[in-house]
Design an enzyme around this catalytic site. Structure first.
Site, mmCIF file in Angstrom:
data_model
loop_
_atom_site.group_PDB
_atom_site.id
_atom_site.type_symbol
_atom_site.label_atom_id
_atom_site.label_comp_id
_atom_site.label_asym_id
_atom_site.label_seq_id
_atom_site.Cartn_x
_atom_site.Cartn_y
_atom_site.Cartn_z
ATOM 1 N N ASN A 51 0.852 -1.177 0.000
ATOM 2 C CA ASN A 51 0.000 0.000 0.000
ATOM 3 C C ASN A 51 0.891 1.231 0.000
ATOM 4 O O ASN A 51 1.798 1.358 0.837
ATOM 5 C CB ASN A 51 -0.913 0.018 1.232
ATOM 6 C CG ASN A 51 -1.903 1.175 1.191
ATOM 7 O OD1 ASN A 51 -1.516 2.331 1.283
ATOM 8 N ND2 ASN A 51 -3.182 0.853 1.050
ATOM 9 N N SER B 152 -5.175 -0.677 -2.625
ATOM 10 C CA SER B 152 -5.742 0.628 -2.292
ATOM 11 C C SER B 152 -6.882 0.435 -1.310
ATOM 12 O O SER B 152 -7.702 -0.475 -1.475
ATOM 13 C CB SER B 152 -6.237 1.325 -3.552
ATOM 14 O OG SER B 152 -6.613 2.657 -3.229
ATOM 15 N N GLU B 153 -6.938 1.285 -0.288
ATOM 16 C CA GLU B 153 -7.891 1.044 0.803
ATOM 17 C C GLU B 153 -9.341 1.239 0.375
ATOM 18 O O GLU B 153 -10.252 0.850 1.100
ATOM 19 C CB GLU B 153 -7.562 1.896 2.037
ATOM 20 C CG GLU B 153 -7.305 3.351 1.788
ATOM 21 C CD GLU B 153 -5.816 3.661 1.695
ATOM 22 O OE1 GLU B 153 -5.128 3.026 0.877
ATOM 23 O OE2 GLU B 153 -5.361 4.555 2.429
ATOM 24 N N ASN B 154 -9.558 1.812 -0.796
ATOM 25 C CA ASN B 154 -10.931 1.902 -1.291
ATOM 26 C C ASN B 154 -11.330 0.681 -2.114
ATOM 27 O O ASN B 154 -12.281 0.741 -2.891
ATOM 28 C CB ASN B 154 -11.146 3.194 -2.089
ATOM 29 C CG ASN B 154 -10.160 3.378 -3.213
ATOM 30 O OD1 ASN B 154 -9.004 2.963 -3.100
ATOM 31 N ND2 ASN B 154 -10.585 3.974 -4.300
ATOM 32 N N GLY B 155 -10.627 -0.433 -1.930
ATOM 33 C CA GLY B 155 -11.140 -1.685 -2.458
ATOM 34 C C GLY B 155 -10.525 -2.189 -3.745
ATOM 35 O O GLY B 155 -11.226 -2.743 -4.600
#
Lengths: 221, 223, 221, 223
Positions: free
Chosen positions: D24, D47-50
């Site tokens: 990340n 990416s933390e939005n999926g």
């Protein structure tokens, strides 16, 4: 290059040690990684702790592993099914320890292990025998049980298709415990019916992203 | 004495399921309920192994070994159904998303306690499955069970003698003899089979019963 | 018959009360249910608590709701983005309360609400200012923070396609918070680009099963 | 004085990412790292939005507004990539499934504390995003930051003065002047830009540094 494909079942289960804690996916025989368990049996490992929803069916897979007295302890929600005589015999002899866990708690404890959750409070089991000895707490006026993560050294899972990055998709109710066990072990080994080209799986429909998976072996069924 | 057959009990329980309800049917007797869902209602059956929208048993030749219900019997999927993993299946249960769980039981107490997971027989290993999750999690719990054991003992008791699955959760009980609600004022009988009067029903029941003012006869079609 | 389709945006947001706690999905503008929020604005409700990852962009959606001073409190991980002047102005005036929550904890607290988890322990935020006042506990030699569920009265979400049972699929990274918020509110309202026939969505690829969804409105984008 | 540009810092950090790593990249400076990943390695960006398997920025005309990274810039998906929801994205982070998070920071302490979420400016609202989740969850944390503030103050400090994001988690620091490891014995300098000697580097650094025996010159191609 990332290539999680291994050439055969023996390579797939290589390195699993005596005394390990294993997660076996499946609900009854559906989604059970029978070929991987058979390979594990042939590899000779013993003194295992196994978490699985059931205790194996007939004389294959987990049932056979239990019959051969390789399983020291079973962590399980429903050990007694239509054809669970291998487990029942071992249990009657005192040859296997049983930790009985409500099915949803079993699943959630594994998710917690995979999700970095060190403990969680649920109503399930509160004021019952299965919560005896567990820490409890009143929350919003109701008694809750503190449950702890359940982590495997190894998870054996079964999927329909996989690719060299370890992305997996399943088939119908054979999905069951597979995705959650894939999150909850240090070494995750998947048997798949078919290995497909990277990019062949729809990125909107991948159920287990490859990050969770270490080895993929094609078994043709 | 005339009493409801297992299939008639299932039929009776089915009549109370509302259109649009999300329902989990427990293993055993409750599974039969799916055969008697009123045709004019859309009821979505949930299975803890990752299915919403279960249909009837498959026709011969259409069986799919990867499509089973919680009792591990073959099933089908309706249009609008969906598959998901075990963790989401139990998220739905524990999170209160199911309108109803219809469960079997060994015993029910007059305060709605349910015992349905072990009879503590030392000869056989215990199993709990999803029983505790369902009993603790669904918005409403109803139970279908034989009113008495084969030996004639009451399954509806002042207190459960077998280990509990959950306490104080059962709202309605369907037996071969009666339909009984668990209320803050105790057990209220809503329906009794025609061959029995209230005092005879009470004689067969350990827990204290009250008869509802608007009680009716419990009748079911021949099935 | 189950029919969760509603005819227009006004019907979709009908019944939402002043003082309600709302969950707004989206990551920035991607996946944000802008049309539903606009309808909410037009419905005149106020004194809202809103949980959302950001604070709105430009002068549409959440940003506009904040500009109109309808939001009493924002529960949020990252309120300051490239065009968050509506929030910043309200914040500078003291017209809005901010509860800052780490993004993963925000998501997990909502999942807990949806999953019947009354509390959970995480490392995230331990020994930081954001854990001040929260209960902590040493687990496995590390300090963990006890986090509590975050439940909405209403969730407003956005999906690509939906059917009359409320099954939903999303598009690429517009999925983000939508599925978890769909689990975590008493009333879940989804705007979709397109309503499709029951059975048109692949049951293997449904992301939000209809059990989580109460209303579906087609907005054509 | 010659020092690494921001792009050269990103290049240097990229060289240390192993083939097959799940990584990340934080918002800001670390995002630049994706432009310099060694071509002979397969590195999966999270990416933390999926998203897993993020590719480079889209070519003109191929932008998709529904496909953005954590910094809300447009991105692409590689073959083998997958989409999932926010909760699974953070399950991956918090559950230790990421091999590496490369983060930006305001300050790092000599014990590996990181402060990267607020400078406590009363005029602007604070934001934390996924910073604390990443700092607490990834298997390894490395940081890229300017060695000094514009005013010349050291960002590598005995103790962080800004509020912490997580304590004791940073393992390696990339600055415009040096590459520094956080070890049980303190900060060990692995590389220094050619124009600086160790004592000059120490003068620019509040925390106490040790020079590795096998230290090297920190050099990067012109970018």
């Amino acid at each position: 290059m990332i290539d999680k494909r291994v050439k055969d079942l023996a390579s797939a289960v290589a390195g699993i040690k005596d005394g390990a804690t294993l997660l076996f996916a499946g609900f009854g025989q559906v989604g059970e990684p029978v070929e991987l368990i058979q390979a594990l049996l042939e590899a000779g490992v013993r003194d295992l702790t196994v978490a699985a929803n059931n205790s194996g069916t007939g004389e294959v897979g987990l049932a056979k592993l239990i019959r051969e007295r390789r399983v020291r302890k079973l962590i399980c929600s429903f050990p007694r099914t239509s054809d669970s005589h291998c487990f029942e015999a071992a249990f009657a002899e005192g040859a296997i320890e049983l930790e009985l866990v409500p099915q949803g708690t079993l699943s959630e404890r594994m998710r917690a292990a995979g999700a970095g959750i060190a403990g969680f409070y649920v109503r399930t089991g509160a004021e019952t025998k299965l919560a005896e000895g567990k820490e409890t707490r009143m929350i919003d006026g109701k008694l809750h049980v503190l449950e702890r993560p359940l982590r495997g050294d190894v998870a054996l899972i079964k999927a329909l298709k996989g690719d060299r990055w370890g992305n997996l998709v399943y088939r119908k109710s054979a999905r069951n415990f597979n995705p959650v066990m894939a999150m909850a072990a240090d070494l995750v080994i998947a048997q798949v019916k078919e290995i497909v080209e990277l990019g062949a799986l729809d990125p909107e429909c991948v159920v287990t992203p490859g990050i969770f998976v270490d080895r993929v072996v094609e078994v043709g069924r | 004495m005339k009493q409801l057959s297992r299939r008639q009990m299932a039929w009776r329980a089915a009549q109370d399921i509302a259109d649009g309800a999300y329902v989990n049917l427990g293993i055993g007797l409750p599974t039969l309920v799916s055969d008697y869902l009123p045709k004019d209602r859309e009821i979505v059956l949930h299975s803890e192994n990752g299915i919403l929208g279960m249909g009837p048993a498959p026709k011969p030749g259409e069986e799919d070994p990867d499509l089973i219900n919680a009792g591990k019997g073959l099933t089908t999927l309706l249009p609008g159904g969906a598959f998901f993993h075990h963790n989401d299946a139990f998220l739905m249960i524990r999170g209160g998303h199911l309108d109803l769980a219809l469960l079997g039981a060994y015993e029910i107490s007059e305060t709605g306690d349910i015992a349905n997971w072990t009879v503590e027989d030392p000869a056989t290993p215990p199993g709990v499955g999803g029983a505790m999750d369902l009993a603790a999690g669904a918005k409403e719990i109803r139970v279908i069970l034989e009113h008495n054991t084969k030996e004639g003992a009451s399954r509806i008791r002042r207190r459960c003698h077998y280990p509990l699955t959950a306490s104080g959760v059962v709202k309605r009980i369907y037996t071969n003899l009666a339909v009984i609600d668990v209320t803050p004022d105790g057990l209220v009988v809503r329906e009794i089979v025609p061959e029995l009067d209230f005092s005879q029903l009470q004689d067969k029941t350990e827990a204290r019963l009250t008869l509802a003012n608007d009680w009716r006869k419990l009748e079911a079609p021949a099935i």
